[in-house]
Design an enzyme around this catalytic site. Structure first.
Site, PDB file in Angstrom:
ATOM      1  N   ASP A 192      -8.026   1.341  10.665  1.00 52.25           N
ATOM      2  CA  ASP A 192      -6.816   2.167  10.724  1.00 52.25           C
ATOM      3  C   ASP A 192      -7.015   3.572  10.159  1.00 52.25           C
ATOM      4  OD1 ASP A 192      -5.295   0.312  12.045  1.00 52.25           O
ATOM      5  OD2 ASP A 192      -4.593  -0.663  10.212  1.00 52.25           O
ATOM      6  N   SER A 221      -1.229  -8.466   4.173  1.00 55.04           N
ATOM      7  CA  SER A 221      -1.112  -7.128   4.742  1.00 55.04           C
ATOM      8  C   SER A 221      -0.705  -7.315   6.196  1.00 55.04           C
ATOM      9  CB  SER A 221      -2.472  -6.424   4.644  1.00 55.04           C
ATOM     10  OG  SER A 221      -2.466  -5.323   5.500  1.00 55.04           O
ATOM     11  N   ASP A 260       0.819  -1.222   0.000  1.00 55.84           N
ATOM     12  CA  ASP A 260       0.000   0.000   0.000  1.00 55.84           C
ATOM     13  C   ASP A 260       0.846   1.261   0.000  1.00 55.84           C
ATOM     14  OD1 ASP A 260      -2.464  -1.313   0.105  1.00 55.84           O
ATOM     15  OD2 ASP A 260      -2.325  -1.541   2.277  1.00 55.84           O
ATOM     16  N   ARG A 320      -1.089   3.078  15.843  1.00 59.00           N
ATOM     17  CA  ARG A 320      -1.555   4.128  14.914  1.00 59.00           C
ATOM     18  C   ARG A 320      -1.529   5.538  15.509  1.00 59.00           C
ATOM     19  NH1 ARG A 320      -0.099   1.128  10.924  1.00 59.00           N
ATOM     20  NH2 ARG A 320      -1.670  -0.209   9.994  1.00 59.00           N
TER      21      ARG A 320
HETATM   22  N1  ARG Z   1      -7.943  -5.602  12.875  1.00 59.20           N
HETATM   23  C1  ARG Z   1      -6.860  -5.017  13.559  1.00 59.20           C
HETATM   24  C2  ARG Z   1      -7.202  -3.623  13.965  1.00 59.20           C
HETATM   25  O1  ARG Z   1      -8.110  -3.070  13.452  1.00 59.20           O
HETATM   26  C3  ARG Z   1      -5.564  -5.100  12.795  1.00 59.20           C
HETATM   27  C4  ARG Z   1      -5.424  -4.240  11.608  1.00 59.20           C
HETATM   28  C5  ARG Z   1      -4.138  -4.522  10.923  1.00 59.20           C
HETATM   29  N2  ARG Z   1      -3.884  -3.640   9.848  1.00 59.20           N
HETATM   30  C6  ARG Z   1      -3.204  -3.991   8.760  1.00 59.20           C
HETATM   31  N3  ARG Z   1      -3.032  -3.081   7.855  1.00 59.20           N
HETATM   32  N4  ARG Z   1      -2.770  -5.187   8.562  1.00 59.20           N
HETATM   33  O2  ARG Z   1      -6.574  -3.065  14.821  1.00 59.20           O
END
Ligand code: ARG
Length: 404
Positions: A124, A177, A15, A95
């Protein structure tokens, strides 16, 4: 004329790599990449080369592990933050710190915009945008999210990368990812999206499979001071090093894997795969110390707070007054969480087998069934007499018929 600058959160993954080119083409901005190192050793050595190859004019790499451990991991540990009883929130707490650093870099470079590689259907994007807007509310920054705006599918992204001649870290055709930091990692995409399919072994990065985990149990000891883990096996360690070492030890024993279906803030359910060896061990260890040292009322309050805290953090509200209020409670409730915890790690299982503390509320004399028993059995009779009074009166006056 000097071009406007966008600071892009850059991991070197699919990404964020194609985002560099996309922003330049679609916004005409100069792109400076910012890699925020939250630990976990996730970045490839050629990160700078990759950023430049993708078209970045500058490439920043900031090591913020200490800040992450002190200001994000520790409060979450003290709060017992675990989302839907399974997810120890590594990404969710990473984040807001990344967003903070994006804003700091934007100030340093006098940038017009900040950018991230989030899609339009995840949590995110909410965490990044909410934190950026909150932290830059005095002079709002433009937020660019190429993956969300261009709405490219995973295959289109791969195609885009191919055209730019950018190689991607992945397993064969599978490009997961992955978001990884000191507190754990999340693996998404490809065949993991089907809740019926067991994640293939090659999806995991830091934990052994049950089959490959050592045949003998491994015993470890963690010492806490006011809720902060300070020693591992008797050795004094800073939080970052302690978590790193614990990730290695517990990961080798296969501890810390989680697969579950999760409720995203944006309303959809997603199938998630996590690895969080150290976080799992520390979470369980601190909980065992709480069971020893907190009163029942304190424990109940704490578990209510944990749920609220977890939702708050998951939902991108790190920078909120309520989170700070809850932190103050958790810090206060951790004042006597000083002691040692003995843990047995064996074939993906993490079991607390011993706990001790100078502030323990456990009294052997009261709990024992041996001859040393000091508990007054006779006073139990009077206690139960008064304790059962309301239900006895109620049964007599009101619910006699129904209950027969
Ligand atoms: N589902 C988890 C969250 O919302 C993990 C997200 C992971 N993000 C990624 N880009 N792989 O915190």
């Amino acid at each position: 004329m000097k071009k406007d600058i966008a600071i892009l959160a850059f991991s070197g993954g699919l990404d964020s790599t194609i985002s560099v080119d996309w922003i330049k083409k679609n916004y005409g901005y100069e792109v400076v990449t910012l890699t925020v190192d939250l630990g976990g050793g996730q970045f490839s050595a050629d990160l700078e080369k990759r950023a430049k190859k993708a078209g970045a004019s500058d490439c920043l790499i900031w090591d913020v592990k200490e800040e992450f451990a002190k200001d994000f991991i520790l409060p979450s540990l003290l709060a017992g933050a675990i989302y839907e009883n399974e997810y120890l929130l590594a990404t969710s707490i990473g984040r807001p710190l990344m967003a903070k650093k994006l804003v700091e870099a934007a100030i340093e470079y006098d940038a017009k915009a900040v950018a991230h590689g989030c899609t339009g259907k995840g949590n995110d994007q909410v965490r990044f945008d909410t934190a950026i807007k909150t932290l830059s509310s005095d002079s709002p920054l433009e937020i660019i999210a190429p993956a969300r705006e261009a709405s490219l599918t995973r295959d289109e992204e791969k195609e885009y990368a191919k055209k730019l001649d950018i190689k991607l870290p992945g397993v064969g055709e599978r490009v997961y990812s992955i978001d990884r930091n000191l507190w754990g990692l999340a693996i998404e995409g490809e065949d993991l999206e089907d809740p019926w399919i067991e994640p293939p072994e090659d999806a995991y990065m830091i934990t052994s499979s049950l089959e490959d985990a050592p045949k003998k149990p491994k015993y470890i000891e963690i010492s806490f001071n006011k809720g902060t883990p300070v020693k591992l096996n008797g050795k004094k360690l800073g939080l970052v090093n302690l978590i790193e070492e614990l990730n290695d030890i517990a990961g080798l024993c296969g501890v810390g894997r989680t697969i579950h279906v999760e409720n995203r803030l944006v309303g959809i359910k997603s199938r998630e795969t996590y690895e969080a060896p150290a976080a799992t061990v520390l979470y369980k260890s601190l909980q065992s110390l709480e069971k020893l040292n907190l009163s029942r009322d304190q424990q109940r309050m704490k578990s209510m707070i944990s749920t609220t805290y977890s939702d708050l953090v998951y939902d991108g509200r790190w920078y909120s007054g309520l989170r700070e209020n809850l932190d103050a409670y958790c810090k206060s409730s951790a004042r006597y969480l000083t002691g040692d915890v003995r843990i047995k790690l064996f074939k993906s299982n993490c079991e607390v087998v011993g706990v001790r503390s100078p502030y323990s509320l456990y009294s052997f004399d009261l709990a024992t069934y041996s001859s040393e028993d000091k508990f007054d059995h006779n006073s139990a009779v009077g206690f139960i007499d008064i304790y059962s009074l309301p239900s006895r009166i109620q049964r007599k006056q009101q619910i006699h018929d129904e209950m027969g």
